[in-house]
Scaffold this motif. Structure first.
Motif, PDB file in Angstrom:
ATOM      1  N   GLN A  66       0.836  -1.204   0.000  1.00 12.66           N
ATOM      2  CA  GLN A  66       0.000   0.000   0.000  1.00 12.66           C
ATOM      3  C   GLN A  66       0.876   1.261   0.000  1.00 12.66           C
ATOM      4  O   GLN A  66       0.618   2.209  -0.756  1.00 12.66           O
ATOM      5  CB  GLN A  66      -0.917  -0.006   1.224  1.00 12.66           C
ATOM      6  CG  GLN A  66      -1.897   1.165   1.266  1.00 12.66           C
ATOM      7  CD  GLN A  66      -2.662   1.220   2.579  1.00 12.66           C
ATOM      8  OE1 GLN A  66      -2.286   0.590   3.567  1.00 12.66           O
ATOM      9  NE2 GLN A  66      -3.754   1.960   2.591  1.00 12.66           N
ATOM     10  N   GLN A  67       1.911   1.276   0.825  1.00 10.00           N
ATOM     11  CA  GLN A  67       2.815   2.423   0.894  1.00 10.00           C
ATOM     12  C   GLN A  67       3.534   2.626  -0.434  1.00 10.00           C
ATOM     13  O   GLN A  67       3.714   3.768  -0.895  1.00 10.00           O
ATOM     14  CB  GLN A  67       3.836   2.225   2.020  1.00 10.00           C
ATOM     15  CG  GLN A  67       4.744   3.427   2.270  1.00 10.00           C
ATOM     16  CD  GLN A  67       3.978   4.690   2.604  1.00 10.00           C
ATOM     17  OE1 GLN A  67       2.981   4.656   3.318  1.00 10.00           O
ATOM     18  NE2 GLN A  67       4.424   5.820   2.073  1.00 10.00           N
ATOM     19  N   LEU A  69       2.408   1.861  -3.395  1.00 11.01           N
ATOM     20  CA  LEU A  69       1.430   2.434  -4.338  1.00 11.01           C
ATOM     21  C   LEU A  69       1.310   3.940  -4.125  1.00 11.01           C
ATOM     22  O   LEU A  69       1.276   4.715  -5.087  1.00 11.01           O
ATOM     23  CB  LEU A  69       0.061   1.770  -4.155  1.00 11.01           C
ATOM     24  CG  LEU A  69      -0.061   0.303  -4.582  1.00 11.01           C
ATOM     25  CD1 LEU A  69      -1.422  -0.255  -4.173  1.00 11.01           C
ATOM     26  CD2 LEU A  69       0.135   0.153  -6.089  1.00 11.01           C
ATOM     27  N   ILE A  70       1.254   4.352  -2.860  1.00  5.59           N
ATOM     28  CA  ILE A  70       1.147   5.785  -2.541  1.00  5.59           C
ATOM     29  C   ILE A  70       2.378   6.531  -3.054  1.00  5.59           C
ATOM     30  O   ILE A  70       2.270   7.584  -3.693  1.00  5.59           O
ATOM     31  CB  ILE A  70       0.990   5.986  -1.013  1.00  5.59           C
ATOM     32  CG1 ILE A  70      -0.366   5.438  -0.541  1.00  5.59           C
ATOM     33  CG2 ILE A  70       1.127   7.467  -0.640  1.00  5.59           C
ATOM     34  CD1 ILE A  70      -0.487   5.298   0.968  1.00  5.59           C
ATOM     35  N   GLU A  71       3.565   5.969  -2.790  1.00  2.81           N
ATOM     36  CA  GLU A  71       4.820   6.617  -3.201  1.00  2.81           C
ATOM     37  C   GLU A  71       4.934   6.729  -4.713  1.00  2.81           C
ATOM     38  O   GLU A  71       5.541   7.676  -5.225  1.00  2.81           O
ATOM     39  CB  GLU A  71       6.015   5.844  -2.635  1.00  2.81           C
ATOM     40  CG  GLU A  71       6.170   6.013  -1.132  1.00  2.81           C
ATOM     41  CD  GLU A  71       7.183   5.044  -0.530  1.00  2.81           C
ATOM     42  OE1 GLU A  71       7.769   4.233  -1.284  1.00  2.81           O
ATOM     43  OE2 GLU A  71       7.371   5.093   0.701  1.00  2.81           O
ATOM     44  N   GLY A  73       2.388   7.141  -6.654  1.00  2.00           N
ATOM     45  CA  GLY A  73       1.274   7.943  -7.156  1.00  2.00           C
ATOM     46  C   GLY A  73       0.215   7.128  -7.873  1.00  2.00           C
ATOM     47  O   GLY A  73      -0.499   7.638  -8.738  1.00  2.00           O
ATOM     48  N   ALA A  75      -3.189   5.747  -8.095  1.00  2.00           N
ATOM     49  CA  ALA A  75      -4.449   6.132  -7.434  1.00  2.00           C
ATOM     50  C   ALA A  75      -5.504   5.042  -7.563  1.00  2.00           C
ATOM     51  O   ALA A  75      -6.570   5.257  -8.129  1.00  2.00           O
ATOM     52  CB  ALA A  75      -4.954   7.438  -8.016  1.00  2.00           C
ATOM     53  N   ALA A  96      -3.880   4.964   6.348  1.00  2.53           N
ATOM     54  CA  ALA A  96      -3.032   5.241   5.183  1.00  2.53           C
ATOM     55  C   ALA A  96      -3.862   5.370   3.898  1.00  2.53           C
ATOM     56  O   ALA A  96      -3.299   5.524   2.818  1.00  2.53           O
ATOM     57  CB  ALA A  96      -1.985   4.143   5.025  1.00  2.53           C
ATOM     58  N   GLY A  97      -5.191   5.297   4.029  1.00  6.75           N
ATOM     59  CA  GLY A  97      -6.028   5.555   2.857  1.00  6.75           C
ATOM     60  C   GLY A  97      -6.819   4.393   2.311  1.00  6.75           C
ATOM     61  O   GLY A  97      -7.522   4.539   1.313  1.00  6.75           O
ATOM     62  N   ASP A 207      -7.843  11.102  -5.672  1.00  7.92           N
ATOM     63  CA  ASP A 207      -8.138  10.560  -4.339  1.00  7.92           C
ATOM     64  C   ASP A 207      -8.363   9.063  -4.405  1.00  7.92           C
ATOM     65  O   ASP A 207      -9.033   8.592  -5.302  1.00  7.92           O
ATOM     66  CB  ASP A 207      -9.402  11.194  -3.772  1.00  7.92           C
ATOM     67  CG  ASP A 207      -9.147  12.652  -3.425  1.00  7.92           C
ATOM     68  OD1 ASP A 207      -7.948  12.989  -3.293  1.00  7.92           O
ATOM     69  OD2 ASP A 207     -10.102  13.405  -3.302  1.00  7.92           O
TER      70      ASP A 207
END
Length: 207
Positions: A66-67, A69-71, A73, A75, A96-97, A207
């Motif tokens: 998950q982290q 994927l966030i790093e 970008g 979505a 974490a979303g 988002d």
């Protein structure tokens, strides 16, 4: 409406098989991955979809995936799958979303409800992306100087300050402002600013 696509990431073959069958018979298109590493290797080339992600996996666990994927970008909305006793980890994933977490073994209705939520977010972000791209296309008809004037307006600067910053007269700023509003076919400054804000979303992960 975004295609109902689910990426199922779990190291247990039995889960991939049973959950995959449940999803396909409910109208989802499913692609399965046996590890987070395998999923991340391909994720850049995958169309947008929902991610059904197991927490406990060898190599990289669900939180690490998950982290990542966030790093990067990426979505894509994430729904976490967790075994009994992992609720505290699932809560961290939510912070974490992650959209939701479901405990194994899960009932079909619970899984569908979580994925409906994820799909709704995907549809909203897809619409926002479409609006952003349309706005960015409209802004391309402006000359570089008109774009600089618009950027100054976005920052909330008065005409005199924009004129000083650009080394032109306030009267010239007014002319550029009138021209850019005519080109963008907007009747008010607020409409022009909304377009500029929307276009900025093209460079911002949804988002």
């Amino acid at each position: 409406m975004t295609e109902k696509l689910v990426y199922l990431v779990d190291d247990e073959e039995a889960i991939r098989r049973s959950a995959g069958f449940m999803l396909r018979t409910s109208g989802f298109k499913v692609e399965s991955f046996a590890s987070g590493v395998e999923f991340l290797k391909d994720v850049r080339d995958l169309p947008l979809g929902c991610v059904l992600l197991d927490i406990r996996m060898p190599g990289m666990d669900g939180l690490e995936v998950q982290q990542a994927l966030i790093e990067r970008g990426v979505a894509m909305p994430v729904v976490i799958m967790t075994g009994h006793g992992d609720v505290n980890i699932a809560v961290r994933a939510m912070k974490a979303g992650a959209i939701d977490f479901i405990e194994k073994p899960f009932e079909k209705a619970v899984l569908m409800a979580a994925l409906d939520q994820a799909q709704a977010r995907l549809d909203r972000s897809g619409q926002r992306r479409t609006n952003a791209e349309e706005a960015a296309t409209r802004l391309k008809i402006l000359t570089p100087r008109e774009r600089e004037v618009l950027d100054g307006l976005v920052e909330g600067l008065p005409n005199k300050t924009i004129a000083f910053d650009l080394g032109i007269s306030p009267r010239t700023v007014e002319i550029h402002r009138a021209n850019l509003m005519a080109k963008l076919e907007v009747r008010s400054l607020s409409e022009a600013l909304r377009l500029a804000f929307a276009a900025a979303d093209v460079d911002t992960p949804a988002d």
